[in-house]
Design a protein around this motif. Structure first.
Motif, PDB file in Angstrom:
ATOM      1  N   GLU A   1       0.826  -1.191   0.000  1.00  0.00           N
ATOM      2  CA  GLU A   1       0.000   0.000   0.000  1.00  0.00           C
ATOM      3  C   GLU A   1       0.867   1.249   0.000  1.00  0.00           C
ATOM      4  N   ASP A   2       2.041   1.175   0.643  1.00  0.00           N
ATOM      5  CA  ASP A   2       2.952   2.315   0.624  1.00  0.00           C
ATOM      6  C   ASP A   2       3.447   2.589  -0.786  1.00  0.00           C
ATOM      7  N   ASN A   3       3.648   1.514  -1.578  1.00  0.00           N
ATOM      8  CA  ASN A   3       4.079   1.701  -2.966  1.00  0.00           C
ATOM      9  C   ASN A   3       3.024   2.450  -3.769  1.00  0.00           C
ATOM     10  N   ASN A   4       1.752   2.132  -3.520  1.00  0.00           N
ATOM     11  CA  ASN A   4       0.674   2.837  -4.219  1.00  0.00           C
ATOM     12  C   ASN A   4       0.649   4.301  -3.821  1.00  0.00           C
ATOM     13  N   ASN A   5       0.842   4.582  -2.532  1.00  0.00           N
ATOM     14  CA  ASN A   5       0.843   5.972  -2.077  1.00  0.00           C
ATOM     15  C   ASN A   5       2.024   6.726  -2.669  1.00  0.00           C
ATOM     16  N   ASP A   6       3.198   6.073  -2.734  1.00  0.00           N
ATOM     17  CA  ASP A   6       4.366   6.710  -3.332  1.00  0.00           C
ATOM     18  C   ASP A   6       4.125   6.989  -4.811  1.00  0.00           C
ATOM     19  N   ALA A   7       3.537   6.014  -5.506  1.00  0.00           N
ATOM     20  CA  ALA A   7       3.252   6.205  -6.928  1.00  0.00           C
ATOM     21  C   ALA A   7       2.239   7.333  -7.130  1.00  0.00           C
ATOM     22  N   ASP A   8       1.204   7.371  -6.289  1.00  0.00           N
ATOM     23  CA  ASP A   8       0.212   8.447  -6.389  1.00  0.00           C
ATOM     24  C   ASP A   8       0.847   9.799  -6.124  1.00  0.00           C
ATOM     25  N   LYS A   9       1.748   9.874  -5.152  1.00  0.00           N
ATOM     26  CA  LYS A   9       2.425  11.134  -4.842  1.00  0.00           C
ATOM     27  C   LYS A   9       3.290  11.579  -6.011  1.00  0.00           C
ATOM     28  N   LYS A  10       3.995  10.617  -6.643  1.00  0.00           N
ATOM     29  CA  LYS A  10       4.819  10.956  -7.795  1.00  0.00           C
ATOM     30  C   LYS A  10       3.962  11.485  -8.937  1.00  0.00           C
ATOM     31  N   ILE A  11       2.828  10.844  -9.154  1.00  0.00           N
ATOM     32  CA  ILE A  11       1.930  11.291 -10.220  1.00  0.00           C
ATOM     33  C   ILE A  11       1.419  12.692  -9.922  1.00  0.00           C
ATOM     34  N   LYS A  31       7.867  30.275 -19.517  1.00  0.00           N
ATOM     35  CA  LYS A  31       7.034  29.125 -19.202  1.00  0.00           C
ATOM     36  C   LYS A  31       7.346  28.030 -20.198  1.00  0.00           C
ATOM     37  N   GLN A  32       7.856  26.925 -19.678  1.00  0.00           N
ATOM     38  CA  GLN A  32       8.179  25.801 -20.534  1.00  0.00           C
ATOM     39  C   GLN A  32       7.079  24.766 -20.408  1.00  0.00           C
ATOM     40  N   PRO A  33       6.846  24.049 -21.475  1.00  0.00           N
ATOM     41  CA  PRO A  33       5.805  23.021 -21.384  1.00  0.00           C
ATOM     42  C   PRO A  33       6.221  21.958 -20.378  1.00  0.00           C
ATOM     43  N   PRO A  34       5.263  21.411 -19.672  1.00  0.00           N
ATOM     44  CA  PRO A  34       5.613  20.377 -18.692  1.00  0.00           C
ATOM     45  C   PRO A  34       6.177  19.150 -19.389  1.00  0.00           C
ATOM     46  N   SER A  35       7.079  18.491 -18.710  1.00  0.00           N
ATOM     47  CA  SER A  35       7.648  17.280 -19.287  1.00  0.00           C
ATOM     48  C   SER A  35       6.577  16.192 -19.307  1.00  0.00           C
ATOM     49  N   PRO A  36       6.690  15.278 -20.261  1.00  0.00           N
ATOM     50  CA  PRO A  36       5.676  14.217 -20.325  1.00  0.00           C
ATOM     51  C   PRO A  36       5.747  13.333 -19.091  1.00  0.00           C
ATOM     52  N   PRO A  37       4.627  12.767 -18.698  1.00  0.00           N
ATOM     53  CA  PRO A  37       4.642  11.897 -17.518  1.00  0.00           C
ATOM     54  C   PRO A  37       5.478  10.652 -17.794  1.00  0.00           C
ATOM     55  N   PRO A  38       6.013  10.053 -16.756  1.00  0.00           N
ATOM     56  CA  PRO A  38       6.802   8.839 -16.945  1.00  0.00           C
ATOM     57  C   PRO A  38       5.931   7.688 -17.449  1.00  0.00           C
ATOM     58  N   PRO A  39       6.557   6.646 -18.004  1.00  0.00           N
ATOM     59  CA  PRO A  39       5.786   5.560 -18.616  1.00  0.00           C
ATOM     60  C   PRO A  39       4.826   4.854 -17.672  1.00  0.00           C
ATOM     61  N   PHE A  40       5.145   4.804 -16.366  1.00  0.00           N
ATOM     62  CA  PHE A  40       4.262   4.058 -15.473  1.00  0.00           C
ATOM     63  C   PHE A  40       2.884   4.696 -15.370  1.00  0.00           C
ATOM     64  N   VAL A  41       2.769   5.983 -15.654  1.00  0.00           N
ATOM     65  CA  VAL A  41       1.459   6.640 -15.605  1.00  0.00           C
ATOM     66  C   VAL A  41       0.559   6.071 -16.700  1.00  0.00           C
ATOM     67  N   GLY A  42       1.110   5.895 -17.894  1.00  0.00           N
ATOM     68  CA  GLY A  42       0.332   5.315 -18.986  1.00  0.00           C
ATOM     69  C   GLY A  42      -0.085   3.886 -18.696  1.00  0.00           C
ATOM     70  N   ARG A  43       0.811   3.129 -18.057  1.00  0.00           N
ATOM     71  CA  ARG A  43       0.479   1.745 -17.738  1.00  0.00           C
ATOM     72  C   ARG A  43      -0.633   1.681 -16.703  1.00  0.00           C
ATOM     73  N   LEU A  44      -0.570   2.558 -15.709  1.00  0.00           N
ATOM     74  CA  LEU A  44      -1.626   2.579 -14.692  1.00  0.00           C
ATOM     75  C   LEU A  44      -2.965   2.972 -15.316  1.00  0.00           C
ATOM     76  N   LEU A  45      -2.930   3.943 -16.196  1.00  0.00           N
ATOM     77  CA  LEU A  45      -4.152   4.389 -16.856  1.00  0.00           C
ATOM     78  C   LEU A  45      -4.730   3.284 -17.733  1.00  0.00           C
ATOM     79  N   PHE A  46      -3.861   2.592 -18.481  1.00  0.00           N
ATOM     80  CA  PHE A  46      -4.328   1.505 -19.345  1.00  0.00           C
ATOM     81  C   PHE A  46      -4.969   0.399 -18.521  1.00  0.00           C
ATOM     82  N   LYS A  47      -4.356   0.055 -17.404  1.00  0.00           N
ATOM     83  CA  LYS A  47      -4.914  -0.999 -16.548  1.00  0.00           C
ATOM     84  C   LYS A  47      -6.300  -0.601 -16.038  1.00  0.00           C
ATOM     85  N   ASP A  48      -6.481   0.671 -15.703  1.00  0.00           N
ATOM     86  CA  ASP A  48      -7.774   1.137 -15.217  1.00  0.00           C
ATOM     87  C   ASP A  48      -8.817   1.234 -16.331  1.00  0.00           C
ATOM     88  N   LEU A  49      -8.374   1.531 -17.550  1.00  0.00           N
ATOM     89  CA  LEU A  49      -9.311   1.704 -18.658  1.00  0.00           C
ATOM     90  C   LEU A  49      -9.677   0.405 -19.364  1.00  0.00           C
TER      91      LEU A  49
END
Length: 125
Positions: A1-11, A31-49
Motif C-alpha cells: 500500500e505504501d508503494n501505491n501511495n508513493d506512486a500516487d504522490k509521484k503522479i 514558461k516551458q511546457p511540462p515534461s511528459p509523464p513517466p511511462p508508469f502513468v500510462g500503464r496505470l491508466l491503461f490498466k484502469d481503462l
C-alpha cells in the motif's frame, strides 16, 4: 500500500509541477511546457481503462466497436506493456457471456504476442 501511495504522490507531483525549480534572477522567466509523464502513468491508466475498453466490445454499434478495437490494438497495446492486463484479458475471455468481448480479448492477446518484446530466459547459459 505504501508503494501505491508513493506512486500516487509521484503522479501528483508530476501533474502539479511540484518538481520544478524556481529560476534565478539571471535566468529568464519562460514558461516551458511540462515534461511528459513517466511511462508508469500510462500503464496505470491503461490498466484502469481496460475494463471500459472491453465494455465497448459489447457495443452493438459496429462503428464504435471497430474504432475501439482498432485504437486498442494499434495504439494502446503495443505501447503499454502491462502484465496485469493479461490476467484481465484471459479472465474476460473465459467468463464473459458476450461473444464479441471474447473475440476481442483474443485479438488483444494476439496483438500482445505479436508486438511485445520477448524476454529471453537465461536457461541456455
Amino acid at each position: 500500500e505504501d508503494n501505491n501511495n508513493d506512486a500516487d504522490k509521484k503522479i501528483d507531483d508530476i501533474f502539479n509541477n511540484n518538481t520544478a525549480t524556481t529560476p534565478n534572477k539571471s535566468q529568464s522567466i519562460q514558461k516551458q511546457p511540462p515534461s511528459p509523464p513517466p511511462p508508469f502513468v500510462g500503464r496505470l491508466l491503461f490498466k484502469d481503462l481496460l475494463p471500459t475498453i472491453l465494455q465497448l466490445s459489447a457495443q452493438t454499434v459496429k462503428v464504435i466497436r471497430s474504432y475501439a478495437v482498432q485504437m486498442t490494438s494499434v495504439h494502446l497495446i503495443p505501447h503499454c506493456r502491462v502484465k496485469s492486463a493479461l490476467v484481465i484479458l484471459l479472465e474476460r475471455m473465459k467468463s464473459d457471456k458476450n461473444r464479441n468481448v471474447r473475440e476481442d480479448c483474443g485479438r488483444y492477446l494476439r496483438c500482445v504476442l505479436e508486438t511485445w518484446p520477448v524476454v529471453g530466459d537465461n536457461d541456455n547459459e
